[in-house]
Design an enzyme around this catalytic site. Sequence first.
Site, mmCIF file in Angstrom:
data_model
loop_
_atom_site.group_PDB
_atom_site.id
_atom_site.type_symbol
_atom_site.label_atom_id
_atom_site.label_comp_id
_atom_site.label_asym_id
_atom_site.label_seq_id
_atom_site.Cartn_x
_atom_site.Cartn_y
_atom_site.Cartn_z
ATOM 1 N N HIS A 87 0.816 -1.225 0.000
ATOM 2 C CA HIS A 87 0.000 0.000 0.000
ATOM 3 C C HIS A 87 0.843 1.266 0.000
ATOM 4 O O HIS A 87 0.343 2.342 -0.303
ATOM 5 C CB HIS A 87 -0.925 0.001 1.215
ATOM 6 N N ASP A 120 3.491 9.584 -0.578
ATOM 7 C CA ASP A 120 2.301 8.862 -0.138
ATOM 8 C C ASP A 120 2.019 7.764 -1.159
ATOM 9 O O ASP A 120 2.080 8.027 -2.367
ATOM 10 C CB ASP A 120 1.103 9.841 -0.090
HETATM 11 C C1 G6P Z 1 -1.106 3.210 6.217
HETATM 12 C C2 G6P Z 1 -0.538 1.816 6.018
HETATM 13 C C3 G6P Z 1 -1.400 0.765 6.694
HETATM 14 C C4 G6P Z 1 -1.634 1.148 8.149
HETATM 15 C C5 G6P Z 1 -2.222 2.537 8.244
HETATM 16 C C6 G6P Z 1 -2.450 3.000 9.684
HETATM 17 O O1 G6P Z 1 -2.294 3.345 5.516
HETATM 18 O O2 G6P Z 1 -0.391 1.547 4.642
HETATM 19 O O3 G6P Z 1 -0.781 -0.500 6.620
HETATM 20 O O4 G6P Z 1 -2.491 0.224 8.769
HETATM 21 O O5 G6P Z 1 -1.341 3.455 7.610
HETATM 22 O O6 G6P Z 1 -1.284 2.889 10.433
HETATM 23 P P1 G6P Z 1 -1.204 1.952 11.705
HETATM 24 O O7 G6P Z 1 0.252 1.888 12.031
HETATM 25 O O8 G6P Z 1 -2.021 2.646 12.742
HETATM 26 O O9 G6P Z 1 -1.785 0.603 11.339
#
Ligand code: G6P
Length: 485
Positions: free
Chosen positions: A176, A390
């Site tokens: 992602h 991003d």
């Molecule tokens: C981004 C990453 C995700 C992640 C999200 C939130 O979108 O690509 O993999 O889950 O951020 O971050 P966190 O560390 O809270 O899961």
Amino acid sequence: MHVPKESNGKPALHPGNSDFIVVSNRLPVDRVPQEESDDGWRRSPGGLVTALAPVMASRGGAWVGWHGAPDEALEPFHHDNMDLIPVGLSAEEVELYYEGFSNSTLWPLYHDVIAPPEFHRTWWDAYRTVNQRFAHAAAGAAAKGATVWVQDYQLQLVPRYLRQLRPDLRIGFFNHIPFPPPEIFAQLPWRKEIISGLLEADLVGFQRASDTANFLRSARRFVGAGVKAAQVQSKDQDGKVVHISRAAPFPISIDVGQIQELAANPDVIARAKQIREDLGNPKTILLGVDRLDYTKGITHRLKAYGELLTEKTIKVEDAALIQVASPSRERVETYKQLREDVEGIVGRINGQHDTIQNTAVRYLHHSYPVEEMVALYLAADVMLVTALRDGMNLVAKEYVAARGDNTGALVLSEFAGAADQLKSALLVNPHDIDGLKSTIVRAVNLSPAESSRRMRAMRRQILTHDVQRWSEDFLTTLQTEAEPV
Ligand code: G6P
């Protein structure tokens, strides 16, 4: 231990029954203390869950992931048409694997080293151990010949461990976040292991064509892989191709239908009007919505806006900036520092420019439900997405999906993946503060005709490329046999 009740009267999950499994670091819901939510669960933060939750809710299947609370073991349970299979992490693993290797090594390394990545062998060991645990959980739940779709940078070794445990599975991986150029990726002491881990997937998907090219260059350079037209071929001693891994871009999107529906909902429209009124009906509302993350360019945006106020190009009576900064990774040092920086800048701008009636920056350190987000999108004349790097940025796509009357302006960083699809946005280099300032002024003064022309073009793209289509494109490609080229 809290074990959630079964909903929909479905029987508990029997391991080995699932034909389709998503594996991600987080489940779509997070455990929170009872006083913070009625049922002890809350929607998980971030773009990954925003995109995948509607896909899984409609197609069903199992979702393997962490439930967000350390040192808590939970049984599988049923939620929103999916079987959720929690993977436990100890407090130490949260520190070493999640806050450490995932978010203090890989995250900054993959985002152009905006913050310096740290390399620690103990973090790497924890990353391997936890990746093995996720692979075991998926292997235990998968039916024979099932499709397993592994998500994101926290789990890059899962395809390899899973292939060892279950050679019968079809394995996809989607990243992602950006994949860095080999010149930066080279810093990682475990670069070979990461590339080999990913290459055990049948299909490795990225957000942008440039991420795909970076990955293939790294595969060639660091593991000597034979790369032919986006295929990485493994051969046996006789030179026969035994495994083909393919890499391709699949730009992720949003649940367009849900955003459009909310944007047409009278309660949401009324709430948008209320927001404008509460701000004193300024001529222009500017909006930023981000996780509080140093990749998002929040300080650059605030700097540009502050200078425009100081130079009186924009007047505080005429314009207001709403900045939603949802809390994120709050125990990681770089995030603590960022919060201090952002709050210091907001304090200075407001101290200098506020009047009794008007506030220059409404800073909201919260996360909000999607209804409130859509009301904000409807209220905002100018959306500011100024990320320094991003993977995609779904906020930009949500703003466009919400603007059914073709009004509004999107200022979009060229360093966000969304810039590849939203070519009619007002594109900026957020490092260029003067360029950012002039683009903000342009957005504020955009003529209705130009705003409509740009918004129509962007909506044409978004409306025909929603997240269901993204998942279908990926999964269809994953199912087709790769022919050696
Ligand atoms: C981004 C990453 C995700 C992640 C999200 C939130 O979108 O690509 O993999 O889950 O951020 O971050 P966190 O560390 O809270 O899961």
